[in-house]
Scaffold this active site. Structure first.
Site, PDB file in Angstrom:
ATOM      1  N   ASP A  98     137.766  56.709   5.900  1.00 54.52           N
ATOM      2  CA  ASP A  98     136.836  57.815   5.699  1.00 54.52           C
ATOM      3  C   ASP A  98     136.371  57.895   4.245  1.00 54.52           C
ATOM      4  O   ASP A  98     135.193  58.049   3.971  1.00 54.52           O
ATOM      5  CB  ASP A  98     137.455  59.151   6.147  1.00 54.52           C
ATOM      6  CG  ASP A  98     138.842  59.413   5.560  1.00 54.52           C
ATOM      7  OD1 ASP A  98     139.374  58.565   4.805  1.00 54.52           O
ATOM      8  OD2 ASP A  98     139.418  60.477   5.865  1.00 54.52           O
ATOM      9  N   ASP A 101     139.359  57.488  -2.576  1.00 53.52           N
ATOM     10  CA  ASP A 101     139.435  58.493  -3.634  1.00 53.52           C
ATOM     11  C   ASP A 101     140.149  57.846  -4.825  1.00 53.52           C
ATOM     12  O   ASP A 101     139.538  57.111  -5.585  1.00 53.52           O
ATOM     13  CB  ASP A 101     140.181  59.699  -3.050  1.00 53.52           C
ATOM     14  CG  ASP A 101     140.220  60.902  -3.959  1.00 53.52           C
ATOM     15  OD1 ASP A 101     139.263  61.120  -4.701  1.00 53.52           O
ATOM     16  OD2 ASP A 101     141.226  61.646  -3.925  1.00 53.52           O
ATOM     17  N   PHE A 150     135.447  68.041  -3.235  1.00 51.20           N
ATOM     18  CA  PHE A 150     136.266  67.913  -2.044  1.00 51.20           C
ATOM     19  C   PHE A 150     135.371  68.009  -0.807  1.00 51.20           C
ATOM     20  O   PHE A 150     134.592  68.934  -0.639  1.00 51.20           O
ATOM     21  CB  PHE A 150     137.399  68.938  -1.990  1.00 51.20           C
ATOM     22  CG  PHE A 150     138.515  68.440  -1.121  1.00 51.20           C
ATOM     23  CD1 PHE A 150     139.434  67.518  -1.613  1.00 51.20           C
ATOM     24  CD2 PHE A 150     138.618  68.833   0.211  1.00 51.20           C
ATOM     25  CE1 PHE A 150     140.443  67.006  -0.802  1.00 51.20           C
ATOM     26  CE2 PHE A 150     139.619  68.328   1.029  1.00 51.20           C
ATOM     27  CZ  PHE A 150     140.532  67.422   0.520  1.00 51.20           C
TER      28      PHE A 150
HETATM   29  P1  IMP Z   1     143.399  57.970  -1.993  1.00 52.25           P
HETATM   30  O1  IMP Z   1     144.695  57.285  -1.750  1.00 52.25           O
HETATM   31  O2  IMP Z   1     143.479  58.933  -3.150  1.00 52.25           O
HETATM   32  O3  IMP Z   1     142.227  57.029  -2.138  1.00 52.25           O
HETATM   33  O4  IMP Z   1     143.158  58.950  -0.802  1.00 52.25           O
HETATM   34  C1  IMP Z   1     142.631  58.554   0.378  1.00 52.25           C
HETATM   35  C2  IMP Z   1     142.806  59.625   1.429  1.00 52.25           C
HETATM   36  O5  IMP Z   1     142.829  60.940   0.865  1.00 52.25           O
HETATM   37  C3  IMP Z   1     141.626  59.623   2.359  1.00 52.25           C
HETATM   38  O6  IMP Z   1     141.794  58.714   3.408  1.00 52.25           O
HETATM   39  C4  IMP Z   1     141.589  61.066   2.817  1.00 52.25           C
HETATM   40  O7  IMP Z   1     142.468  61.240   3.915  1.00 52.25           O
HETATM   41  C5  IMP Z   1     142.101  61.853   1.645  1.00 52.25           C
HETATM   42  N1  IMP Z   1     140.990  62.412   0.825  1.00 52.25           N
HETATM   43  C6  IMP Z   1     140.607  62.017  -0.398  1.00 52.25           C
HETATM   44  N2  IMP Z   1     139.558  62.730  -0.840  1.00 52.25           N
HETATM   45  C7  IMP Z   1     139.258  63.602   0.148  1.00 52.25           C
HETATM   46  C8  IMP Z   1     138.237  64.608   0.305  1.00 52.25           C
HETATM   47  O8  IMP Z   1     137.370  64.849  -0.539  1.00 52.25           O
HETATM   48  N3  IMP Z   1     138.261  65.291   1.486  1.00 52.25           N
HETATM   49  C9  IMP Z   1     139.179  65.070   2.463  1.00 52.25           C
HETATM   50  N4  IMP Z   1     140.139  64.124   2.355  1.00 52.25           N
HETATM   51  C10 IMP Z   1     140.184  63.402   1.204  1.00 52.25           C
HETATM   52 MG    MG Z   2     142.163  58.918   5.426  1.00 49.94          MG
END
Ligand code: IMP
Ligand code: MG
Length: 174
Positions: A98, A101, A150
């Protein structure tokens, strides 16, 4: 705290972009089959729509890793909650996410999947928040680059809510 959700990309805009990604993937995988790995739960809405727009043979598997609970920052500790049903050895795999981040979840996941010997391994994400990147992750297919806000809707949640919004929105608290 009251929640305010504003539209970032409409349903039509998201649909149009997914069609483009589907066309691009179909062209690049001509003569092959693609094995999509959907990362639950957030990517499920996107993965289904994307699969419908791909014209080469598609197979689909699902994986669930621990992500945010009530927090809004991933810890770097990634736990597999549900593993794949089938081996990926020798397959042309595209991981469907999805949002990228910090990149922590994906970098861990991609390394782990690489060890299972796929023929090829690519990443397709609906959203990319490059400003927040902590770990380098190569994104092969990206729906939209977004600012550091977010996001909810189209599968993305805040505290398990708002996944079912048909558009992509920014959630703010006042
Ligand atoms: P990362 O490991 O920080 O890249 O996080 C990835 C996961 O964090 C994604 O697959 C989402 O489930 C969640 N996530 C990160 N940013 C958002 C956001 O803006 N809205 C909702 N979920 C998020
Ligand atoms: Mg996810």
């Amino acid at each position: 705290m009251a929640e305010k959700i504003s539209v970032l990309f409409t349903e039509e805009e998201v649909d149009a972009r997914i069609r483009e990604l589907g066309e691009q993937i179909s062209k690049e995988y001509a003569g092959k089959a693609v094995h999509l790995i959907c990362v639950l739960k957030g990517a499920s809405f996107f993965a289904c729509e994307l699969a419908k727009r791909i014209t080469v043979p598609v197979s689909l598997d699902f994986m669930s890793v621990s992500s945010y609970g009530r927090e809004t920052e991933s810890s770097g500790v990634v736990r597999i909650v549900k593993d794949l049903d089938e081996p990926i050895k020798g397959k042309d795999v595209i991981v469907v996410e999805d949002i990228v981040d910090t990149g922590r979840t994906l970098s861990y996941l991609l390394e782990m999947l690489k060890d299972r010997g796929p023929e090829s391994l690519k990443l397709c994400t609906l959203l990319d928040k490059p400003e927040r990147r902590v770990v380098d992750v190569h994104v092969d297919y990206n729906g939209f680059v977004i600012p550091d806000k977010f996001i909810v809707g189209y599968g993305l949640d805040y505290d398990q809510k708002h996944r079912n919004l048909p558009y992509i929105g920014i959630i703010e608290f006042e």
